[in-house]
Write a protein that holds these residues in place. Structure first.
Motif, PDB file in Angstrom:
ATOM      1  N   ILE A   3       0.869  -1.170   0.000  1.00 37.42           N
ATOM      2  CA  ILE A   3       0.000   0.000   0.000  1.00 37.42           C
ATOM      3  C   ILE A   3       0.904   1.217   0.000  1.00 37.42           C
ATOM      4  O   ILE A   3       1.763   1.360   0.839  1.00 37.42           O
ATOM      5  CB  ILE A   3      -0.935   0.035   1.223  1.00 37.42           C
ATOM      6  CG1 ILE A   3      -1.882  -1.153   1.178  1.00 37.42           C
ATOM      7  CG2 ILE A   3      -1.703   1.349   1.264  1.00 37.42           C
ATOM      8  CD1 ILE A   3      -2.862  -1.192   2.319  1.00 37.42           C
ATOM      9  N   ASP A  31      -2.525  -5.361  -4.536  1.00 38.41           N
ATOM     10  CA  ASP A  31      -1.757  -4.162  -4.193  1.00 38.41           C
ATOM     11  C   ASP A  31      -2.576  -2.908  -4.507  1.00 38.41           C
ATOM     12  O   ASP A  31      -3.309  -2.857  -5.487  1.00 38.41           O
ATOM     13  CB  ASP A  31      -0.446  -4.110  -4.973  1.00 38.41           C
ATOM     14  CG  ASP A  31       0.579  -5.114  -4.487  1.00 38.41           C
ATOM     15  OD1 ASP A  31       0.343  -5.736  -3.430  1.00 38.41           O
ATOM     16  OD2 ASP A  31       1.603  -5.282  -5.169  1.00 38.41           O
ATOM     17  N   VAL A  32      -2.409  -1.892  -3.665  1.00 33.05           N
ATOM     18  CA  VAL A  32      -3.158  -0.648  -3.774  1.00 33.05           C
ATOM     19  C   VAL A  32      -2.191   0.526  -3.871  1.00 33.05           C
ATOM     20  O   VAL A  32      -1.214   0.597  -3.122  1.00 33.05           O
ATOM     21  CB  VAL A  32      -4.078  -0.453  -2.544  1.00 33.05           C
ATOM     22  CG1 VAL A  32      -4.762   0.895  -2.573  1.00 33.05           C
ATOM     23  CG2 VAL A  32      -5.101  -1.579  -2.455  1.00 33.05           C
ATOM     24  N   GLU A 116      -7.761   5.827  -5.602  1.00 35.06           N
ATOM     25  CA  GLU A 116      -7.163   4.536  -5.262  1.00 35.06           C
ATOM     26  C   GLU A 116      -7.284   3.601  -6.452  1.00 35.06           C
ATOM     27  O   GLU A 116      -8.348   3.498  -7.055  1.00 35.06           O
ATOM     28  CB  GLU A 116      -7.912   3.980  -4.057  1.00 35.06           C
ATOM     29  CG  GLU A 116      -7.538   2.606  -3.629  1.00 35.06           C
ATOM     30  CD  GLU A 116      -8.356   2.159  -2.433  1.00 35.06           C
ATOM     31  OE1 GLU A 116      -8.102   2.668  -1.321  1.00 35.06           O
ATOM     32  OE2 GLU A 116      -9.254   1.320  -2.617  1.00 35.06           O
ATOM     33  N   GLN A 118      -6.457  -0.478  -7.337  1.00 33.05           N
ATOM     34  CA  GLN A 118      -6.079  -1.768  -6.748  1.00 33.05           C
ATOM     35  C   GLN A 118      -5.927  -2.774  -7.875  1.00 33.05           C
ATOM     36  O   GLN A 118      -6.867  -2.996  -8.657  1.00 33.05           O
ATOM     37  CB  GLN A 118      -7.140  -2.245  -5.768  1.00 33.05           C
ATOM     38  CG  GLN A 118      -6.780  -3.576  -5.135  1.00 33.05           C
ATOM     39  CD  GLN A 118      -7.812  -4.017  -4.112  1.00 33.05           C
ATOM     40  OE1 GLN A 118      -8.949  -3.578  -4.119  1.00 33.05           O
ATOM     41  NE2 GLN A 118      -7.400  -4.910  -3.220  1.00 33.05           N
ATOM     42  N   THR A 120      -6.129  -6.024  -9.737  1.00 38.17           N
ATOM     43  CA  THR A 120      -6.993  -7.192  -9.570  1.00 38.17           C
ATOM     44  C   THR A 120      -6.576  -8.354 -10.460  1.00 38.17           C
ATOM     45  O   THR A 120      -6.872  -9.493 -10.146  1.00 38.17           O
ATOM     46  CB  THR A 120      -8.475  -6.852  -9.858  1.00 38.17           C
ATOM     47  OG1 THR A 120      -8.591  -6.360 -11.195  1.00 38.17           O
ATOM     48  CG2 THR A 120      -9.003  -5.816  -8.868  1.00 38.17           C
TER      49      THR A 120
END
Length: 167
Positions: A3, A31-32, A116, A118, A120
């Motif tokens: 992050i 993961d972001v 944000e 993320q 995927t």
């Protein structure tokens, strides 16, 4: 899970970075990457000019209130521009391939927005990587104002630190 939080104050040239470690990271599903931003009246005026979007909802407080909003709205696409910014700042040379967006709530000038992305799904594609991201923006840290998905071609899965912008 990696992050990374990136924050911008009202002064766009100032950037604070908070990283979980100093070693390079390889992007993995889950993961972001984040970036905070506060949009100003000047941002909205400049975006109105460059996009030729002259809708008074963005520039005239009375017009916005007449339709039921608290004041002028920040353009949804301006807010959503956080997504390609986050991706390209960590993966220079990335090609933004697609984006779907759902606008949930209005964003007003002065609202703190956290964008944000993320990861995927990651798939190797010749000498690049096709990455699918869940994309979200939150107002004041909690209210979901935009969500969607993005696809980008990344030259590498190594996550780079965002470069500090000079004034």
């Amino acid at each position: 899970m990696l992050i990374r939080s990136l924050h911008c104050s009202k002064f766009q040239s100032l950037s604070l970075r908070c990283f979980t470690s100093v070693t390079p990271h390889v992007l993995k599903p889950g993961d972001v990457l984040r970036k905070a931003r506060v949009y100003t009246e000047e941002d909205v005026l400049q975006y109105s000019k460059v996009s030729c979007d002259s809708n008074l909802l963005h520039t005239d407080p009375a017009a916005a209130r007449n339709i039921g909003f608290e004041g002028p709205l920040v353009h949804g696409m301006l807010v959503a521009s956080l997504f390609p910014h986050i991706i390209s700042s960590h993966f220079p040379g990335a090609v933004y391939v697609s984006q779907s967006l759902n606008f949930k709530f209005p964003v007003y000038i002065g609202d703190q927005i956290i964008g944000e992305v993320q990861a995927t799904n990651l798939r190797e594609n010749k000498s690049r990587y096709l990455a699918k991201f869940k994309t979200r923006c939150f107002k004041n840290g909690e209210l979901l104002v935009i969500d969607g998905e993005a696809m980008a071609l990344l030259p590498t899965l190594t996550v780079e630190q965002e470069q500090h912008e000079e004034p």
